[in-house]
Design a protein around this motif. Structure first.
Motif, mmCIF file in Angstrom:
data_model
loop_
_atom_site.group_PDB
_atom_site.id
_atom_site.type_symbol
_atom_site.label_atom_id
_atom_site.label_comp_id
_atom_site.label_asym_id
_atom_site.label_seq_id
_atom_site.Cartn_x
_atom_site.Cartn_y
_atom_site.Cartn_z
ATOM 1 N N ILE A 121 33.061 -21.108 45.314
ATOM 2 C CA ILE A 121 32.496 -21.374 43.985
ATOM 3 C C ILE A 121 31.222 -22.209 44.019
ATOM 4 C CG2 ILE A 121 34.730 -21.183 42.844
ATOM 5 C CD1 ILE A 121 34.712 -24.263 42.655
ATOM 6 N N ARG A 122 30.795 -22.643 45.194
ATOM 7 C CA ARG A 122 29.614 -23.511 45.284
ATOM 8 C C ARG A 122 28.378 -22.864 44.647
ATOM 9 N NH1 ARG A 122 28.125 -27.826 48.186
ATOM 10 N NH2 ARG A 122 29.955 -27.733 49.500
ATOM 11 N N GLU A 123 28.132 -21.604 44.924
ATOM 12 C CA GLU A 123 26.950 -20.930 44.383
ATOM 13 C C GLU A 123 27.011 -20.824 42.860
ATOM 14 O OE1 GLU A 123 24.619 -16.669 44.719
ATOM 15 O OE2 GLU A 123 26.177 -17.162 46.167
ATOM 16 N N LEU A 124 28.194 -20.529 42.322
ATOM 17 C CA LEU A 124 28.336 -20.410 40.872
ATOM 18 C C LEU A 124 28.134 -21.753 40.167
ATOM 19 C CD1 LEU A 124 31.420 -18.014 40.743
ATOM 20 C CD2 LEU A 124 29.002 -17.438 40.472
ATOM 21 N N VAL A 125 28.666 -22.805 40.746
ATOM 22 C CA VAL A 125 28.493 -24.139 40.148
ATOM 23 C C VAL A 125 27.027 -24.558 40.224
ATOM 24 C CG1 VAL A 125 29.117 -26.577 40.378
ATOM 25 C CG2 VAL A 125 30.876 -24.826 40.578
ATOM 26 N N THR A 126 26.349 -24.223 41.310
ATOM 27 C CA THR A 126 24.926 -24.532 41.435
ATOM 28 C C THR A 126 24.124 -23.821 40.346
ATOM 29 O OG1 THR A 126 25.168 -24.830 43.823
ATOM 30 C CG2 THR A 126 22.950 -24.471 42.997
ATOM 31 N N ILE A 127 24.462 -22.576 40.061
ATOM 32 C CA ILE A 127 23.779 -21.833 39.001
ATOM 33 C C ILE A 127 24.010 -22.513 37.655
ATOM 34 C CG2 ILE A 127 23.767 -19.654 37.708
ATOM 35 C CD1 ILE A 127 24.332 -18.244 40.393
ATOM 36 N N ALA A 128 25.237 -22.924 37.387
ATOM 37 C CA ALA A 128 25.541 -23.592 36.120
ATOM 38 C C ALA A 128 24.772 -24.904 35.987
ATOM 39 C CB ALA A 128 27.042 -23.834 36.002
ATOM 40 N N VAL A 129 24.654 -25.670 37.061
ATOM 41 C CA VAL A 129 23.898 -26.928 37.026
ATOM 42 C C VAL A 129 22.419 -26.652 36.790
ATOM 43 C CG1 VAL A 129 23.135 -28.871 38.456
ATOM 44 C CG2 VAL A 129 25.543 -28.250 38.396
ATOM 45 N N GLU A 130 21.876 -25.621 37.422
ATOM 46 C CA GLU A 130 20.472 -25.287 37.231
ATOM 47 C C GLU A 130 20.195 -24.784 35.814
ATOM 48 O OE1 GLU A 130 19.608 -22.623 40.437
ATOM 49 O OE2 GLU A 130 19.445 -24.253 41.896
ATOM 50 N N VAL A 131 21.142 -24.088 35.210
ATOM 51 C CA VAL A 131 20.990 -23.677 33.814
ATOM 52 C C VAL A 131 20.991 -24.911 32.917
ATOM 53 C CG1 VAL A 131 22.146 -22.498 31.908
ATOM 54 C CG2 VAL A 131 21.884 -21.344 34.085
ATOM 55 N N ALA A 132 21.870 -25.863 33.192
ATOM 56 C CA ALA A 132 21.930 -27.094 32.392
ATOM 57 C C ALA A 132 20.638 -27.895 32.518
ATOM 58 C CB ALA A 132 23.113 -27.947 32.832
ATOM 59 N N ALA A 133 20.005 -27.848 33.673
ATOM 60 C CA ALA A 133 18.764 -28.585 33.889
ATOM 61 C C ALA A 133 17.548 -27.857 33.329
ATOM 62 C CB ALA A 133 18.559 -28.854 35.374
ATOM 63 N N GLY A 134 17.718 -26.613 32.922
ATOM 64 C CA GLY A 134 16.605 -25.850 32.390
ATOM 65 C C GLY A 134 15.810 -25.127 33.452
ATOM 66 N N LEU A 135 16.304 -25.097 34.681
ATOM 67 C CA LEU A 135 15.603 -24.407 35.763
ATOM 68 C C LEU A 135 15.847 -22.897 35.740
ATOM 69 C CD1 LEU A 135 16.330 -26.935 38.641
ATOM 70 C CD2 LEU A 135 14.237 -26.699 37.297
ATOM 71 N N ARG A 136 16.929 -22.490 35.101
ATOM 72 C CA ARG A 136 17.268 -21.070 34.971
ATOM 73 C C ARG A 136 17.535 -20.778 33.499
ATOM 74 N NH1 ARG A 136 20.124 -18.199 39.453
ATOM 75 N NH2 ARG A 136 19.840 -19.428 41.338
ATOM 76 N N PRO A 137 17.303 -19.548 33.073
ATOM 77 C CA PRO A 137 17.639 -19.190 31.687
ATOM 78 C C PRO A 137 19.144 -18.956 31.544
ATOM 79 C CG PRO A 137 16.704 -17.311 32.818
ATOM 80 C CD PRO A 137 16.589 -18.474 33.768
ATOM 81 N N LEU A 138 19.623 -18.987 30.329
ATOM 82 C CA LEU A 138 21.052 -18.762 30.060
ATOM 83 C C LEU A 138 21.502 -17.358 30.456
ATOM 84 C CD1 LEU A 138 21.449 -20.618 26.666
ATOM 85 C CD2 LEU A 138 22.671 -21.115 28.773
ATOM 86 N N GLN A 139 20.576 -16.418 30.555
ATOM 87 C CA GLN A 139 20.932 -15.043 30.919
ATOM 88 C C GLN A 139 21.436 -14.946 32.360
ATOM 89 O OE1 GLN A 139 18.026 -15.860 29.418
ATOM 90 N NE2 GLN A 139 18.519 -15.073 27.380
ATOM 91 N N HIS A 140 21.230 -15.967 33.169
ATOM 92 C CA HIS A 140 21.725 -15.946 34.548
ATOM 93 C C HIS A 140 23.233 -16.165 34.608
ATOM 94 C CE1 HIS A 140 17.818 -16.514 37.010
ATOM 95 N NE2 HIS A 140 17.651 -15.676 36.010
ATOM 96 N N LEU A 141 23.838 -16.549 33.494
ATOM 97 C CA LEU A 141 25.288 -16.718 33.435
ATOM 98 C C LEU A 141 25.920 -15.370 33.093
ATOM 99 C CD1 LEU A 141 25.497 -20.083 31.481
ATOM 100 C CD2 LEU A 141 25.561 -19.734 33.944
ATOM 101 N N ARG A 142 26.001 -14.507 34.085
ATOM 102 C CA ARG A 142 26.507 -13.155 33.872
ATOM 103 C C ARG A 142 28.004 -13.176 33.580
ATOM 104 N NH1 ARG A 142 24.754 -10.243 39.066
ATOM 105 N NH2 ARG A 142 26.552 -9.050 38.406
ATOM 106 N N ARG A 143 28.442 -12.261 32.735
ATOM 107 C CA ARG A 143 29.836 -12.247 32.274
ATOM 108 C C ARG A 143 30.835 -11.934 33.381
ATOM 109 N NH1 ARG A 143 29.814 -9.654 26.251
ATOM 110 N NH2 ARG A 143 28.229 -11.050 25.433
#
Length: 127
Positions: free
Chosen positions: A37-59
């Protein structure tokens, strides 16, 4: 037990015979869960920081409630897209899917917790 303090031969420091340790050595199953789950949590943290758009949270990897939580969290903390920095500092996971850790977002430390199963984050909460 009293032990001499280096540089102060006439002073001694009392040290308890059994030091209390609050460390827990992770089991092999915990390490496997953390790595999955490390990669998924990293994506969520980057979305929270504004480094990634919300669309990167794929269903297929993130529950819809995670996107809603992160959108509201960013709004409450005044984080704009690309304005902050995000870094995963620590991640601990249990074999049954629970995980927790800390992240640096916009030069502040924040704790997070959640649960995961089969390569999908079911919950993710920034505290």
């Amino acid at each position: 037990m009293y032990q001499p303090i280096p540089g102060f031969a006439h002073l001694k420091l009392y040290r308890a015979p059994d030091e209390v340790r609050y460390e827990r050595v992770p089991a092999a199953a915990d390490i496997i869960a953390r790595d999955s789950i490390r990669e998924l949590v990293t994506i969520a943290v980057e979305v929270a920081a504004g480094l990634r758009p919300l669309q990167h949270l794929r269903r297929d990897h993130f529950d819809e409630a995670i996107g809603l939580h992160l959108r509201l969290w960013k709004k409450a903390h005044g984080i704009d897209s690309g304005a902050a920095s995000g870094e995963l500092l620590s991640l601990h996971a249990r074999s049954h899917g629970e995980y927790f850790g800390s992240a640096r977002i916009a030069h502040r430390r924040h704790a997070f917790t959640g649960s995961a199963t089969n390569g999908k984050l079911l919950t993710f909460r920034l505290l």
